[in-house]
Scaffold this motif. Structure first.
Motif, short mmCIF file in Angstrom:
data_model
loop_
_atom_site.label_atom_id
_atom_site.label_comp_id
_atom_site.label_asym_id
_atom_site.label_seq_id
_atom_site.Cartn_x
_atom_site.Cartn_y
_atom_site.Cartn_z
N PRO A 132 0.81 -1.23 0.00
CA PRO A 132 0.00 0.00 0.00
C PRO A 132 0.84 1.28 0.00
O PRO A 132 0.49 2.25 -0.67
N GLY A 133 1.95 1.27 0.75
CA GLY A 133 2.77 2.47 0.80
C GLY A 133 3.39 2.82 -0.54
O GLY A 133 3.46 4.00 -0.92
N VAL A 134 3.84 1.80 -1.27
CA VAL A 134 4.41 2.04 -2.60
C VAL A 134 3.33 2.50 -3.56
O VAL A 134 3.54 3.41 -4.37
N ARG A 135 2.15 1.89 -3.48
CA ARG A 135 1.04 2.32 -4.35
C ARG A 135 0.72 3.79 -4.09
O ARG A 135 0.47 4.56 -5.03
N ALA A 136 0.72 4.22 -2.85
CA ALA A 136 0.46 5.63 -2.52
C ALA A 136 1.54 6.53 -3.12
O ALA A 136 1.25 7.63 -3.63
N ALA A 137 2.80 6.06 -3.06
CA ALA A 137 3.90 6.85 -3.64
C ALA A 137 3.75 6.97 -5.15
O ALA A 137 4.01 8.02 -5.75
N ILE A 138 3.31 5.88 -5.80
CA ILE A 138 3.09 5.91 -7.25
C ILE A 138 1.96 6.88 -7.59
O ILE A 138 2.05 7.64 -8.57
N ASP A 139 0.90 6.86 -6.80
CA ASP A 139 -0.21 7.78 -7.04
C ASP A 139 0.26 9.23 -6.96
O ASP A 139 -0.14 10.07 -7.78
#
Length: 578
Positions: free
Chosen positions: A199-206
């Motif tokens: 989830p943290g990486v997905r948030a960074a990608i967003d």
């Protein structure tokens, strides 16, 4: 709404969208099928009798799914695109400087014309280069302005180096490898499948992609072959749904069967994988490209199966282990995961009886109670001093032979115990060693993958590279310094075997060299069943991909076959045990 009308409407959804009914007059529809929902609700019967209200997110999902389906319809209806005479100039104008091969030019033209898709070209065909060419053309056309790459760690080096090699000075994109907080200046981000699902990486990608149009690239996409049921596939599908364009790269799109192809094509065309993988869909092959080794002008590799007879002491241990599995038929029905471990143990034993002992190294946990007759532990104790593992001795013989000629040799094994034994046995040849425990880049560690690869490539004293195919079977090119590889053991995974072969058989082979692979196969062991299973899988892959290289591999001549075996393969194994 009357119950009879609800049931009629629900039936439409269940049949056409793969929806699930929660039993409370609610249907749950996969987001990639939202376009089918819109189609059903536009019909006079049964949906036209009632007024329907869409939320903003549902309407957006329906529009996106309909757009993908329309794009697939266009791709299937249009003849395959060939590269025009002006493609090279168009690429130069877009900042792309590398000269493409004719087969690569046609593949790039088709992918750009389709707006994405699958690149199933053989390993070593330049898929990274072709992807950067597609990105350059899409970027110049204003379709995308960023690129997200999901790839195994072994491929990180290629994505960083190829950016410099492919683009003209001043047009080289800024590439970041697995950043915790990516810079908005970075044009290309690279993460592995495990981190992309966090989830943290997905948030960074967003945050990085906010307000931008990005292409997502799934490199070695067979890692997501389980689809949304697997961690890799779930995270990948999530990213595919928000990208402006999607490219899936793998030379082995169906390593174990056609179902793998469905999940992989779903990444390129969300919701359309089953349609495109079906043999009943006309021109489905237009949704992907594949460059074969013949298309690259590569000479055929020489594949040799060398039968190895186990000595008497070694064979006693192997037979005891095989009898233990045969004499526990309840395992097959009640504990399939236990059978998986037992078969892996049998594969290991065929190469080295010392590997039968229980280990807890994080890579493999052996079951310990499949003993028959005399306790297996006693047999192992007896043979430790006298057994001569024929495969390891054969590997040492080849290593000595190649070192004497000043040539390098790549040796594959799936088992860390074999890595340790071979490292001691081949000490005179200063072997480089890469396993899952070897960090990619860690200056504080005694060594890492980058240093081991550098030593193998440039140190004349280091003539052998020992590696596990699970770790180094993808994303690494070794053909410039090494043209021969030796397989101490293989598993039922056809994709892993093909990927390993192509580390030393690639575009740019040194002039006058021939790629060679030697497979050590234990006589009257599970190795023979593995060989038969791999040939079946290669034939099935060839039927879909129409690749002469795959067909030739099924005809490799032999003397006197862990992960992932099917029910048929298990039945074949049991016949072997009996």
């Amino acid at each position: 709404m009357p119950r009879s009308a609800w049931l009629s409407l629900a039936q439409e959804f269940l049949l056409q969208t793969g929806a699930s009914d929660d039993g409370d007059r609610r249907l749950i529809v996969p987001v990639e099928k939202a376009g089918d929902v819109a189609d059903i609700l536009s019909r006079p019967w049964p949906a036209g009798r009632w007024e329907w209200h869409w939320t903003q997110d549902a309407r957006a999902a329906a529009g996106s799914a309909s757009a993908v389906q329309s794009a697939v319809d266009r791709v299937l209806a249009a003849p395959a695109t060939r590269a025009g005479a002006d493609l090279d100039q168009t690429l130069r104008d877009a900042g792309f400087a590398r000269q493409l091969l004719p087969a690569q030019r046609d593949a790039v033209a088709q992918l750009v014309s389709s707006g994405g898709g699958g690149n199933f070209s053989v390993p070593g065909s330049g898929k990274t280069t072709m992807t950067y060419a597609v990105y350059a053309l899409m970027r110049a056309a204003g379709l995308v302005d960023r690129m997200l790459v999901i790839a195994p760690q072994s491929a990180y080096e290629a994505w960083e180096d190829e950016a410099t090699d492919c683009f003209a000075m001043g047009d080289i994109p800024v590439v970041e490898l697995a950043p915790t907080s990516p810079s908005r200046r970075s044009e290309v981000l690279v993460y592995n499948y495990e981190r992309a699902a966090q989830p943290g990486v997905r948030a960074a990608i967003d945050a990085w992609s906010h307000g931008r149009h990005f292409a997502v690239v799934f490199d070695e996409a067979h890692r997501a072959k389980r689809g949304k049921d697997g961690l890799h596939g779930f995270g990948a599908a999530d990213l595919a749904g928000i990208a402006a364009a999607r490219l899936v790269l793998t030379g082995t799109p169906m390593p174990n069967g056609p179902e793998d192809l469905v999940a992989i094509l779903d990444l390129a065309w969300p919701g359309q994988g089953a349609r495109l993988a079906s043999t009943h869909t006309p021109h489905a092959e237009r949704s992907w490209v594949r460059i074969t080794k013949d298309g690259l002008g590569l000479d055929e590799a020489v594949i040799e199966i060398e039968p190895v007879r186990l000595d008497d002491a070694h064979m006693r241990v192997y037979n005891a282990l095989a009898s233990g599995l045969k004499n526990n038929p309840e395992l097959q029905a009640e504990h399939p995961e236990y059978v998986q471990q037992a078969v892996t143990r049998l594969i290991a034993c065929a190469s080295n009886p010392a590997l039968v002992e229980p280990v807890t190294d994080g890579e493999l946990v052996w079951p310990s109670d499949i003993d028959a007759g005399r306790p297996l532990s006693e047999l192992i104790a007896d043979v430790r001093a006298v057994a001569r593992p024929g495969k390891l001795l054969a590997a040492a013989r080849y290593a000595a032979d190649y070192a004497s000629r000043g040539e390098k040799l790549l040796i594959w094994t799936n088992f860390l115990g074999n890595i340790d034994a071979l490292q001691r046995l081949l000490e005179p040849y200063a072997p480089a060693v890469i396993t899952g425990a070897t960090p990619r880049h860690d200056p504080g560690a005694p060594t890492d993958r980058e240093r081991e690869l550098r030593r193998f490539r440039h140190d004349s004293d280091c003539t052998v590279l020992l590696a596990t195919p699970q770790t180094l079977g993808e994303g690494v090119s070794l053909h410039h310094v090494c043209q021969t590889q030796l397989h101490v053991d293989r598993t039922f995974n056809a994709g892993l075997f093909l990927q390993a072969l192509d580390r030393t058989h690639r575009v740019g082979m040194p002039q006058g060299t021939t790629a060679r692979a030697i497979v050590l196969q234990g006589i009257e062991t599970i190795d023979e069943r593995i060989d038969a299973a791999l040939r079946r899988k290669l034939r099935a892959m060839d039927e879909v991909l129409n690749d002469p290289t795959l067909e030739r591999l099924t005809r490799v001549q032999i003397g006197p076959a862990a992960a992932g075996f099917s029910r048929d393969e298990l039945a074949d194994l049991l016949r072997h045990l009996n």
